[in-house]
Every structure is written in structure tokens, then in C-alpha cells.
Design a protein around this motif. Structure first.
Motif, PDB file in Angstrom:
ATOM      1  N   PRO A  84      -2.362  13.728  -8.480  1.00  0.00           N
ATOM      2  CA  PRO A  84      -1.928  14.622  -7.392  1.00  0.00           C
ATOM      3  C   PRO A  84      -1.096  13.913  -6.328  1.00  0.00           C
ATOM      4  O   PRO A  84      -0.175  14.493  -5.766  1.00  0.00           O
ATOM      5  N   SER A  85      -1.393  12.652  -6.044  1.00  0.00           N
ATOM      6  CA  SER A  85      -0.651  11.920  -5.016  1.00  0.00           C
ATOM      7  C   SER A  85      -0.007  10.666  -5.572  1.00  0.00           C
ATOM      8  O   SER A  85       0.362   9.774  -4.801  1.00  0.00           O
ATOM      9  N   ALA A  86       0.126  10.585  -6.886  1.00  0.00           N
ATOM     10  CA  ALA A  86       0.684   9.378  -7.488  1.00  0.00           C
ATOM     11  C   ALA A  86       1.487   9.726  -8.724  1.00  0.00           C
ATOM     12  O   ALA A  86       0.936  10.148  -9.737  1.00  0.00           O
ATOM     13  N   GLN A  87       2.788   9.552  -8.612  1.00  0.00           N
ATOM     14  CA  GLN A  87       3.686   9.672  -9.757  1.00  0.00           C
ATOM     15  C   GLN A  87       4.546   8.413  -9.736  1.00  0.00           C
ATOM     16  O   GLN A  87       5.222   8.145  -8.744  1.00  0.00           O
TER      17      GLN A  87
ATOM     18  N   TRP B 239       0.816  -1.211   0.000  1.00  0.00           N
ATOM     19  CA  TRP B 239       0.000   0.000   0.000  1.00  0.00           C
ATOM     20  C   TRP B 239       0.849   1.259   0.000  1.00  0.00           C
ATOM     21  O   TRP B 239       0.367   2.346  -0.333  1.00  0.00           O
ATOM     22  N   ARG B 240       2.098   1.139   0.386  1.00  0.00           N
ATOM     23  CA  ARG B 240       3.011   2.287   0.328  1.00  0.00           C
ATOM     24  C   ARG B 240       3.509   2.521  -1.096  1.00  0.00           C
ATOM     25  O   ARG B 240       3.996   3.603  -1.419  1.00  0.00           O
ATOM     26  N   GLN B 241       3.431   1.499  -1.928  1.00  0.00           N
ATOM     27  CA  GLN B 241       3.939   1.588  -3.292  1.00  0.00           C
ATOM     28  C   GLN B 241       2.838   2.092  -4.225  1.00  0.00           C
ATOM     29  O   GLN B 241       1.730   1.563  -4.213  1.00  0.00           O
ATOM     30  N   VAL B 242       3.169   3.092  -5.011  1.00  0.00           N
ATOM     31  CA  VAL B 242       2.193   3.571  -5.996  1.00  0.00           C
ATOM     32  C   VAL B 242       1.856   2.443  -6.962  1.00  0.00           C
ATOM     33  O   VAL B 242       0.689   2.167  -7.273  1.00  0.00           O
ATOM     34  N   LEU B 243       2.884   1.760  -7.438  1.00  0.00           N
ATOM     35  CA  LEU B 243       2.723   0.635  -8.358  1.00  0.00           C
ATOM     36  C   LEU B 243       3.497  -0.563  -7.817  1.00  0.00           C
ATOM     37  O   LEU B 243       4.481  -0.397  -7.077  1.00  0.00           O
ATOM     38  N   PRO B 244       3.097  -1.778  -8.197  1.00  0.00           N
ATOM     39  CA  PRO B 244       3.937  -2.927  -7.851  1.00  0.00           C
ATOM     40  C   PRO B 244       5.265  -2.806  -8.571  1.00  0.00           C
ATOM     41  O   PRO B 244       5.356  -2.165  -9.632  1.00  0.00           O
ATOM     42  N   PRO B 245       6.338  -3.377  -8.015  1.00  0.00           N
ATOM     43  CA  PRO B 245       7.648  -3.206  -8.645  1.00  0.00           C
ATOM     44  C   PRO B 245       7.756  -3.847 -10.018  1.00  0.00           C
ATOM     45  O   PRO B 245       8.609  -3.464 -10.826  1.00  0.00           O
TER      46      PRO B 245
ATOM     47  N   HIS C 288      -4.753  -7.085 -14.141  1.00  0.00           N
ATOM     48  CA  HIS C 288      -5.070  -5.883 -13.374  1.00  0.00           C
ATOM     49  C   HIS C 288      -3.820  -5.356 -12.683  1.00  0.00           C
ATOM     50  O   HIS C 288      -3.037  -6.124 -12.116  1.00  0.00           O
ATOM     51  N   VAL C 289      -3.659  -4.036 -12.714  1.00  0.00           N
ATOM     52  CA  VAL C 289      -2.518  -3.377 -12.096  1.00  0.00           C
ATOM     53  C   VAL C 289      -3.033  -2.467 -10.982  1.00  0.00           C
ATOM     54  O   VAL C 289      -3.770  -1.504 -11.262  1.00  0.00           O
ATOM     55  N   PRO C 290      -2.692  -2.730  -9.712  1.00  0.00           N
ATOM     56  CA  PRO C 290      -3.140  -1.864  -8.626  1.00  0.00           C
ATOM     57  C   PRO C 290      -2.316  -0.586  -8.553  1.00  0.00           C
ATOM     58  O   PRO C 290      -1.092  -0.602  -8.711  1.00  0.00           O
TER      59      PRO C 290
END
Length: 711
Positions: A154-157, A69-75, A86-88
Motif C-alpha cells: 500500500p505504501s511501497a512500490q 528512510w525516504r527510499q523504499v529500497l536502497p539504490p 538483507h535488503v531493507p
């Protein structure tokens, strides 16, 4: 493996599972086992997780559950061609976000916007922030390749690799209309020619491949791993304990075959000839192969050739090779120069840190030696390319089949350069079994699953890409290691290890993608304890398995009829860990273990078991009309190969040792210095050396080739 005192808590078991540690498995007695609490703590420690107390376990458990949940995207994202995935994407709850995929330039390039899927997941509070999950669908029509998912809001790059892999490899491009093909298996270092330098080399490889393709009808030549060893002496003889798996051992380079050698001055040519004399004298020596003499001689000669001027085109070709191999080659060459500098002594601690001032200074101080070691890889690559070209010119459908070892030396180049994606506080091995009741420690640091994923599996991809460039096929030793490995914490007994799982969909997928791009057939060595679902999975992906005559049993413990063997396999009578068939028929496998004190049962009992196995097989051969009542050794060897021809196997392998009547094993498992492992030169049944020039005149080889060609 556990008792009431050291039984793991539920929290510790959960923590282990979150980090990919298998918390139960079946031992060789068929009993279900759970690793002890101390074992789990040690293995977690090797993964960088402190589980030394219940409080630390709880802390680590919360961290493991919050980390995604701390990761914007999975590695890393992986899928198969034709499948959507699906990509969270994690953002501050309620914030908008958009996502797209940048297409691999090698697959056409471009950009595709991604649609958000209707897949609600309850938000989670992490580090005092309410985090929501948006789910985007990676479309099912993306081309094969290494793409990149990009998100913005805004909160995800962020961005993350997204690899689309082949659903299934196919044999059709390699085999064409053939139902199956056959080939030879050789330990290259053992097959010398009159022009070798005491060790079979890449020019010998080209000659063997062309001769056996053109004269015998073979379609592939499986060889031992060519991975690099130390650049100094003593050189580790085992090809399965290399310093790196990506680059080639320059021991296999033929100095005179480097183009610049043809234009040396008479004085420099004399230096090369003088260097060759002590090594060439070993070509017909019946004793153990001496890599140290061979490398000392070759290194001196290669330094002379390296110093010779190159044409402008040749220099550009060298520079282009270095640019293509990039940082990986530069780092390996620097390690080689450092290994030379510190030969015979312990490295300073600072030398193990790639970012240290000492290593930075060494890049400048050792620049000439670094360039030499880069050059060695270039000329090795050229000679490998020539060998594969010769194989194909000789009519081979596949050509050279390379072999990939399980891991690397703990003090080698990969352990130094790739330590961020390895687990140096653990080593790979095997749990106790009926042959090794204390288990086995192979002393090789394993991949760190999470760190390898964070690196986008680039070290794995780069290694495969280098090896496959001049390969018609590749054999993966201990293929179950792509799924799970037995980790042994440093300083612990092999019996106190545990299985750690890997993302096999990613690892096998990248293997399939690189093999597809290279047009390479993939074979997995799936002998021993391999779960049936693993074999099914590999078959589904088009990765062939391995069948060895003596290890194929039916439900009653007898030999499995060849008609019931699998189709997608490389089938052989023997393997490099057994004596050649002539030696096996003469009970050499029993005699060796008796001489070395390796038997765990009375020798008479073991001999009786071996005789029973042999007679049972001879009876089967007679029952099929493949053998008469009083056969010669040669007739038995040929009958055994006719037997495996009754299988549906796509590939059939013939040991070159079998083809010339050799009796001595190349390797005796469970030994180190007690037996000359990986040092036995190819010889006939009388112990006379067999050179490359002798092969095509060998009546025994030609007769066995006729058998394999259906005559």
C-alpha cells in the motif's frame, strides 16, 4: 592539515563521514592527519552538499540520516555468490509489503519470492510520517548476474538492481595446468612496422602478439590504454588522460585492413595511398611520434573507406554492433561530431547540456558525422577482435592484456555524457609525498559515489563490458581508486584535498562479474600507498597485484628476496614510469631528472644512492650465481629476469623495451612539455628504430625469451 582555527566540528566530521569522506589518514611522514574544516566544506560542496554554516551542517546532517528512510529500497544491492544479504524496505509503519527478485534473463530468468527476516528496527519519523523497516533476505543460492528486487504494498512500490558477483576469480581457465606464464609489455603506439602510418596500430598489435606467441613462447601482451582521445588535432599524447575509457582511439585503426578498402575504385585507392605517404615516412623517424600527422592522414583515408558501399551482411553487422553498444556509442559519436565542429574554440554553454535545443539540433545537422564516428568504433572493434584472435592462434594463453586508466579528461566525452555520475567540481590527484611535496592534481573528474550507485553502476559495467570483449586480461591502473580517491576541489591546492571512499564491494564485484563472464584475468596496480587490507581483499577476490623489482623492499629497506614475493601478482623488472632496464643501469633516471631540474637533492647524492642500489642488486645476482664478475648489459638484464623467476608470481612481464635494448623512458613523472612523454618510438641501444619486422630477428629478444622459457 588542520590548526585550531580551522578544526572541524564534530557535526561537520559526522556529515563528512556519512558522505564517505575520510576524516583522518596517515601522511607520508607517518603522521595522522585530519582535513581542515574548509577542506571538508569544499569536498562536501563537490558532492552537492552545502555545509557553509553550522545551521546548514545541521540541516544536511539530518537530511543525510533521513535519506535512507525516504527510499523504499536502497539504490543498489550487491552480494557474493553463496552469501545471503538483507535488503531493507521502508514503508509506512505497520503497512504490509511483499518482495521478490526477478532473475537476470542471462542467468535463466524467472522469479523468486523473498522471505521477511526477523530483524526488528525501531521506526523513524521522517517528513512527518512514521516509517517502518521490513527486512527481506536475498537467498544465498541466486545465480551470478544482474537481478532486480521488486517490492509492492500500500505504501511501497519500487525496484532496485541486485547483483550477485563471483566470490573469487580463478586463474585456472586461463592458465590451465601452468604454474605461471610470462608475457611482453609494450607501448603499442611506439612499435611501428613498415606498413604503419607513423604510429603502431591494431594490425601491428596482431602481428606482435602472433609473432611473440609463436616464436618466443609469450602468453600475453600488455599494452598501454587504447582509450579514445580527441577526434581533432592536437591530440593528447597521454593514454592515461583519455576523453573516454569505454571506446577506442581510432588512431589505432589500420585503414587498409578495413574490409571495404579492398574493393575501392582505383581513384579512391589512390586517395588512400596519397593520404598514407606523409605518415608512412615517419615509420623510421627517430624523433618523437607525431600523432597529429598520423591522425590527419588516417582520418582522410578512413573517410574515403567509410563512403564505400558495404554488402548487406556487413551493413547488418554494423547495425548489430551499434545496437549492442546502444546509447553509449550514440552519445560518444555525437560528442565527437561536436568536438569536430567546435575544434579550437570554446563550446557554447548550451552545448554542454545534452537536453538542450542546440544538442538536439546537432543530432540532425551532424548525423553523417555521427554515423562516421560510430563506424570508426565498429572497425576498431573488428581489428581488436582480430588482434586477440591472432594472439590466441599464436599460442598465447591470455592474449591481449588491456590497461584501464584512472579517469578521463575534464573536457572530454565522458565528462560531457556522464556528468550526472561524475563530480565536475572536483578532480582526482594525490596528497603531498616525498617526491611531490605540493601533491598532484591529475585534472580528472571523479565518479560521484552516491550518483554512481543510483545509476546502478551501469556506466562502470558498460565500460568494462566493452573493454573486456576482446581482452584476455586487464590491468587496472591505480587500483586503490576503486576503494578511495584523493579529491581536490576545483581551484584548491592538491594539499587541500581529502580521500573520498567508494563502495568497493560493488565496484570490485561488478569488475569480477564482467571479468568472469569474459574469461578475463584481472591485475590491479597496487604500488605506492596501499593499505595491507586492500591487498588482502583483492587477493581474496582473485584480483592479482603488481610487483616491480626495484620497489620490493624488506623490513630493513633492502631488496626483498624474490621467494618472499606474493603469488598472485604480475611481477616485472621495470615499469613504463621508469627508464628501461638498460637506461636504469646507466643512471638514466638520474640524468633525466637532473636535465629537467626535477631533483630535490644534490645530484651527486642522488647518483651515489642510485649506484648503491645498483651495486647491491648486482651483488645479489652474483650471490645467486646469476651473474659473473664482468657482465655485459645484456647479461645483467637477463640475470634480473632470472631473479624475478625465483618468485612465486603467477604472471611475469618483460618490457619489450628491455628485450631490444632501448634506454629511453616512455614517461617522466612530474613533467608535461619538458619531456616527450608517450612519444618515444621503440629503438635499440644505439637509437636505431626497431620495427615489428625486426622483432622476430632480434637475437636479444630471442635470448631473453629463452630465459623466460626456462632455458
Amino acid at each position: 592539515m588542520t590548526d585550531d582555527v580551522d578544526h572541524p566540528s564534530d557535526a561537520l566530521l559526522r556529515l563528512a563521514e556519512l558522505h564517505g569522506i575520510t576524516t583522518d589518514f596517515w601522511d607520508y611522514h607517518g603522521r595522522r592527519q585530519t582535513p581542515s574544516a574548509s577542506t571538508l566544506r569544499h569536498v562536501l560542496g563537490a558532492l552537492g552538499v552545502d555545509a557553509g554554516s553550522p545551521a546548514l551542517v545541521d540541516l544536511a546532517l539530518r537530511n543525510a540520516e533521513d535519506t535512507p528512510w525516504r527510499q523504499v529500497l536502497p539504490p543498489f544491492v550487491v552480494t557474493r555468490q553463496g552469501r545471503s544479504v538483507h535488503v531493507p524496505v521502508h514503508v509506512t509503519d505497520g503497512d504490509p509489503v511483499r518482495a521478490w527478485v526477478e532473475i537476470d534473463p542471462d542467468a535463466g530468468g524467472g522469479r523468486r519470492d523473498l522471505e521477511q527476516a526477523d530483524a526488528f528496527v525501531e521506526p523513524r519519523t521522517v517528513d512527518g510520517r512514521r516509517v517502518g523497516r521490513a527486512t527481506f533476505a536475498l537467498p544465498d543460492d541466486l545465480p551470478l548476474g544482474y537481478h532486480e528486487v521488486v517490492v509492492e504494498g500500500p505504501s511501497a512500490q519500487g525496484h532496485s538492481p541486485a547483483v550477485v558477483t563471483p566470490a573469487r576469480l580463478t586463474l585456472t581457465p586461463a592458465l590451465g595446468d601452468s604454474e605461471r606464464v610470462w608475457g611482453l609489455m609494450a607501448q603499442l603506439y611506439s612499435v611501428r612496422s613498415r606498413d604503419s602510418w607513423g604510429v603502431g596500430d591494431l594490425v601491428d598489435l596482431a602481428d606482435i602478439a602472433w609473432l611473440t606467441g609463436r616464436e618466443c613462447g609469450a602468453d600475453f601482451l600488455l599494452i598501454n590504454p587504447l582509450h579514445a582521445a580527441e577526434p581533432t588535432t592536437p591530440m593528447t599524447p597521454s593514454p592515461y588522460l583519455p576523453t573516454t575509457r569505454r571506446f577506442v582511439n581510432p588512431l589505432f585503426v589500420r585503414p587498409e585492413a578495413v574490409r571495404e578498402a579492398a574493393y575501392l575504385s582505383s581513384a579512391d585507392r589512390a586517395l588512400v595511398e596519397w593520404a598514407a605517404e606523409p605518415a608512412r615516412a615517419l615509420n623510421t623517424d627517430t624523433g618523437p611520434i607525431d600523432r597529429d600527422v598520423a591522425w590527419t592522414a588516417k582520418k582522410a583515408a578512413l573517410e574515403v573507406v567509410f563512403a564505400a558501399p558495404r554488402t548487406g551482411a556487413r551493413q547488418r553487422a554494423f547495425e548489430a554492433y551499434c545496437a549492442e553498444e546502444g546509447t553509449g556509442l550514440d552519445t560518444f559519436a555525437l560528442w565527437s561530431a561536436l568536438a569536430e565542429r567546435y575544434a579550437g574554440q570554446d563550446w557554447p554553454d548550451e552545448a554542454w547540456d545534452l537536453s538542450s535545443p542546440l544538442v538536439a539540433a546537432a543530432r540532425t545537422e551532424l548525423a553523417d558525422r555521427v554515423e562516421f564516428f560510430r563506424w570508426l568504433q565498429w572497425v576498431a572493434d573488428e581489428q581488436l577482435a582480430a588482434a586477440q584472435a591472432a594472439a590466441r592462434t599464436g599460442g598465447m594463453a591470455l592474449g591481449i592484456m588491456h590497461d584501464l586508466a584512472v579517469g578521463v579528461h575534464p573536457g572530454g566525452a565522458d565528462a560531457w555524457a556522464l556528468r550526472d555520475v561524475l563530480a565536475p567540481e572536483a578532480s582526482v590527484g594525490a596528497p603531498p609525498d616525498m617526491y611531490n611535496q605540493q601533491g598532484q592534481d591529475w585534472s580528472q573528474p571523479p565518479w560521484h559515489p552516491q550518483e554512481l550507485a543510483r545509476a546502478g553502476y551501469r556506466p562502470w559495467r558498460d565500460m568494462l563490458r566493452t573493454i573486456l570483449r576482446h581482452a584476455g586480461a586487464i590491468r587496472i591502473d591505480h587500483v586503490i581508486g576503486l576503494f578511495r580517491l584523493w579529491w581536490i576541489p576545483r581551484g584548491q591546492s592538491p594539499a587541500l584535498g581529502a580521500y573520498v571512499k567508494y563502495d568497493h564491494e560493488a565496484i570490485v564485484g561488478i569488475l569480477a562479474l564482467e571479468a568472469h563472464r569474459a574469461g578475463t584475468v584481472v591485475i590491479g596496480e597496487d604500488l605506492g600507498t596501499v593499505e595491507p587490507w586492500v591487498r588482502d581483499y583483492l587477493s581474496e577476490r582473485g584480483v592479482l597485484g603488481t610487483s616491480i623489482l626495484w620497489f620490493e623492499y624488506d623490513d630493513q629497506g633492502g631488496p626483498l628476496a624474490p621467494e618472499k614475493w606474493r603469488r598472485l601478482v604480475l611481477a616485472t623488472v621495470t615499469t613504463h614510469d621508469l627508464p628501461p632496464t638498460a637506461g636504469y643501469l646507466a643512471d638514466e633516471h638520474v640524468a633525466i631528472r637532473e636535465r629537467l631540474g626535477l631533483l630535490t637533492e644534490p645530484v651527486d647524492q642522488v647518483r651515489a644512492q642510485a649506484a648503491e642500489e645498483r651495486e647491491r642488486m648486482l651483488g645479489l645476482l652474483r650471490g645467486r650465481g646469476l651473474l659473473g664478475e664482468d657482465p655485459s648489459e645484456r647479461e645483467v638484464v637477463e640475470a634480473l629476469h632470472r631473479y624475478i623467476q625465483a618468485s612465486p608470481a603467477a604472471l611475469l612481464g618483460v618490457s619489450l623495451a628491455d628485450a631490444v635494448g632501448e634506454r629511453r623512458a616512455q614517461n617522466q613523472p612530474g613533467t608535461d612539455q619538458e619531456y616527450p612523454n608517450w612519444k618515444v618510438p621503440l629503438a635499440d641501444g644505439s637509437g636505431r628504430p626497431v620495427l615489428v619486422e625486426d622483432l622476430v630477428e632480434s637475437s636479444r629478444l630471442r635470448s631473453l625469451a629463452r630465459v623466460m622459457n626456462g632455458s
